[in-house]
Design a protein around this motif. Structure first.
Motif, PDB file in Angstrom:
ATOM      1  N   CYS A 128     -30.779  66.571  45.906  1.00  0.00           N
ATOM      2  CA  CYS A 128     -31.156  66.720  44.499  1.00  0.00           C
ATOM      3  C   CYS A 128     -32.351  65.822  44.232  1.00  0.00           C
ATOM      4  N   TYR A 129     -33.408  66.449  43.674  1.00  0.00           N
ATOM      5  CA  TYR A 129     -34.664  65.727  43.455  1.00  0.00           C
ATOM      6  C   TYR A 129     -34.878  65.354  41.993  1.00  0.00           C
ATOM      7  N   CYS A 130     -33.884  65.627  41.173  1.00  0.00           N
ATOM      8  CA  CYS A 130     -34.041  65.338  39.742  1.00  0.00           C
ATOM      9  C   CYS A 130     -34.256  63.838  39.536  1.00  0.00           C
ATOM     10  N   TYR A 180     -23.817  67.572  35.571  1.00  0.00           N
ATOM     11  CA  TYR A 180     -25.017  68.023  36.275  1.00  0.00           C
ATOM     12  C   TYR A 180     -24.993  69.550  36.322  1.00  0.00           C
ATOM     13  N   THR A 197     -29.286  72.054  38.908  1.00  0.00           N
ATOM     14  CA  THR A 197     -30.715  72.360  38.990  1.00  0.00           C
ATOM     15  C   THR A 197     -31.208  72.565  40.433  1.00  0.00           C
ATOM     16  N   CYS A 198     -30.764  71.700  41.317  1.00  0.00           N
ATOM     17  CA  CYS A 198     -31.298  71.728  42.693  1.00  0.00           C
ATOM     18  C   CYS A 198     -30.365  72.463  43.667  1.00  0.00           C
TER      19      CYS A 198
HETATM   20 ZN    ZN Z   1     -31.290  67.973  40.930  1.00  0.00          ZN
END
Ligand code: ZN
Ligand code: GLU
Length: 476
Positions: free
Chosen positions: A112-114, A135, A138-139
């Motif tokens: 996860c890059y958030c 969460y 997103t990723c």
């Molecule tokens: Zn993420």
């Protein structure tokens, strides 16, 4: 609810060494220890020091010392070793990596890059929309190219666990009974931080499973973590412990026990001179009810402890109750134990005989060792200092009272009962009107240890000069 614990029970205490041990955590440690001892099982001490920024070795050392002082011992731990060593999470990274690889292999993780800022915004928007924040994934389904692009920007990913959809997670909490959660309410959570360290959910769950823990008693702030941890252990095919989530410890005003309530760490109570058995007696009554509501020695604490008597209601810590158990605990000390307990507070120049007589004379008025200090001048000072109360008592008694006492002293001697009786006849005073001025003059206090045993210790010369001083004050 049946618990059916037996000698196969394995409990643990898993503190994070970020400061002194809070009283609430000391209770958690004690209860896990008592549960293991009660059924003849094992108790493990595991140090959860994965948060490198906040964990310190000196806290770990202080923690072990304070727990030992409280009377706890463990079969496995950082200082004693054991089959599942090491017992410091900071030394278990290889183990965590190995198990993370197994999760990867099952396709149950993703990077996860958030950024923290992005996560915060998402969180705030969910709360504003009246939804419980989680969460949003997103990723979760980034394409290979999307990942590569983020890596190229130098983003350090965290690793998240891919929470399975549509799963019911149930467990029978020792304190709260049947618990049901739905996996869809739980967002994919972090198992490895961006800095490569293992996240709490992950290392805590893996370690409990690998160390063979069968019962986890911990604070109910962890209740909603448990379904996550159960999912992890299940993914690994590891066996899961029973959990019991205990209500947090409050101050008397009903807010979480904190600095403004006074002392809150085990260490502070230790420093102040509380006895470990007094703390055991207090802690075992906070969120846990005893059948036999009397002072308990350490063996009785073990037999009285019963996981099924853990309560759901938050417990309020009351220092007055602790002091009650302290008084009881002090009263249980033998003369030798009492003396060695207060010895550090006694002046080095006292002879052994003086220490013995003095400590016996004052012990009913001593709650903590430092209390002996206020009685030292009573016996050993050449001249007393009077408080305003003492002054008033002496002045109210009047000069004649002390003149009579001075006359009686050589004839009657240091036998307190005889002295009081003669003085009563001669002055027609009795009760407080008799004893209070006598005590004030001889000890410089309006309350304190029994006068009888004190007189021989003070000695006739000092008593005489104190009566003379009182008589001088009374005639002013
Ligand atoms: Zn993420
Ligand atoms: N290190 C965690 C804490 O101190 C342990 C929680 C647990 O007992 O599982 O909160």
């Amino acid at each position: 609810m049946t618990h059916a614990f037996d000698a196969s029970i394995v409990t643990r205490f898993a503190p994070s060494p970020t400061g002194q041990l809070h009283l609430g955590n000391a209770r958690t440690a004690l209860f896990n220890f008592l549960a293991a001892r009660k059924y003849g099982g094992r108790f493990i001490l595991r140090v959860e020091d994965t948060d490198i920024a906040r964990s310190e070795e000196r806290h770990t050392q202080a923690l072990l010392q304070d727990l030992r002082w409280l009377g706890l011992s463990w079969e496995e731990g950082p200082d004693v070793g054991g089959a599942s060593a090491p017992y410091k999470q900071s030394e278990r990274n290889d183990i965590y990596n190995e198990w993370l690889t197994k999760l990867d292999a099952q396709g149950l993780t993703y990077p996860c890059y958030c950024s923290q800022a992005e996560l915060n915004i998402s969180r705030k928007m969910q709360i504003a929309a009246g939804q419980p924040p989680r969460y949003l994934g997103t990723c979760r389904n980034l394409a290979h190219a999307q990942r590569a692009e983020r890596e190229a920007r130098g983003l350090q990913p965290t690793i998240r666990f891919r929470v399975p959809a549509g799963k019911h997670i149930q467990f029978d909490d020792v304190v709260h009974g049947e618990q049901k959660f739905l996996s869809d309410d739980i967002g994919d959570f972090i198992v490895r931080r961006a800095d490569g360290s293992s996240a709490f959910f992950f290392s805590n769950a893996i370690d409990d499973a690998l160390m063979g823990v069968t019962l986890v008693l911990r604070g109910d702030d962890h209740l909603t973590n448990t379904p996550r941890q159960l999912m992890l252990m299940e993914a690994f095919g590891l066996s899961t412990p029973r959990y019991g989530h205990m209500a947090m410890m409050l101050g008397m005003d009903g807010s979480p026990l904190s600095k403004r309530h006074g002392s809150t760490s085990l260490h502070e109570f230790r420093e102040r001179g509380f006895l470990p058995i007094a703390l055991n007696n207090q802690l075992i009554r906070l969120g846990h009810s005893v059948m036999n509501d009397v002072w308990l020695d350490s063996a009785a604490c073990i037999s009285e402890f019963d996981p099924s008597r853990l309560g759901r209601a938050p417990a309020r810590f009351d220092e007055i109750q602790l002091r009650h158990w302290q008084k009881e605990s002090v009263a249980k000390l033998s003369a030798e134990e009492f003396l060695s307990w207060v010895q550090p507070e006694l002046p080095a120049e006292l002879t052994v005989a003086q220490c013995v007589t003095f400590s016996a004379g004052v012990r009913n008025n001593v709650e903590v060792p430092a209390d002996v200090r206020q009685w030292l001048p009573v016996v050993f000072a050449d001249q007393l200092e009077y408080s305003n109360d003492v002054r008033t008592v002496i002045q109210d008694a009047g000069k004649a009272f002390f003149t009579v006492a001075i006359e009686l002293l050589p004839r009657v001697g240091l036998e307190f009962k005889a002295l009081a009786k003669e003085l009563s006849i001669a002055t027609t005073r009795k009760g407080p009107a008799l004893f209070m001025p006598l005590r004030a003059a001889i000890t410089g206090h309006t309350h304190g240890p029994e006068l009888g045993p004190l007189l021989p210790m003070i000695g006739i010369d000092k008593i005489r000069s104190r009566l003379v001083a009182a008589s001088a004050l009374a005639s002013n």
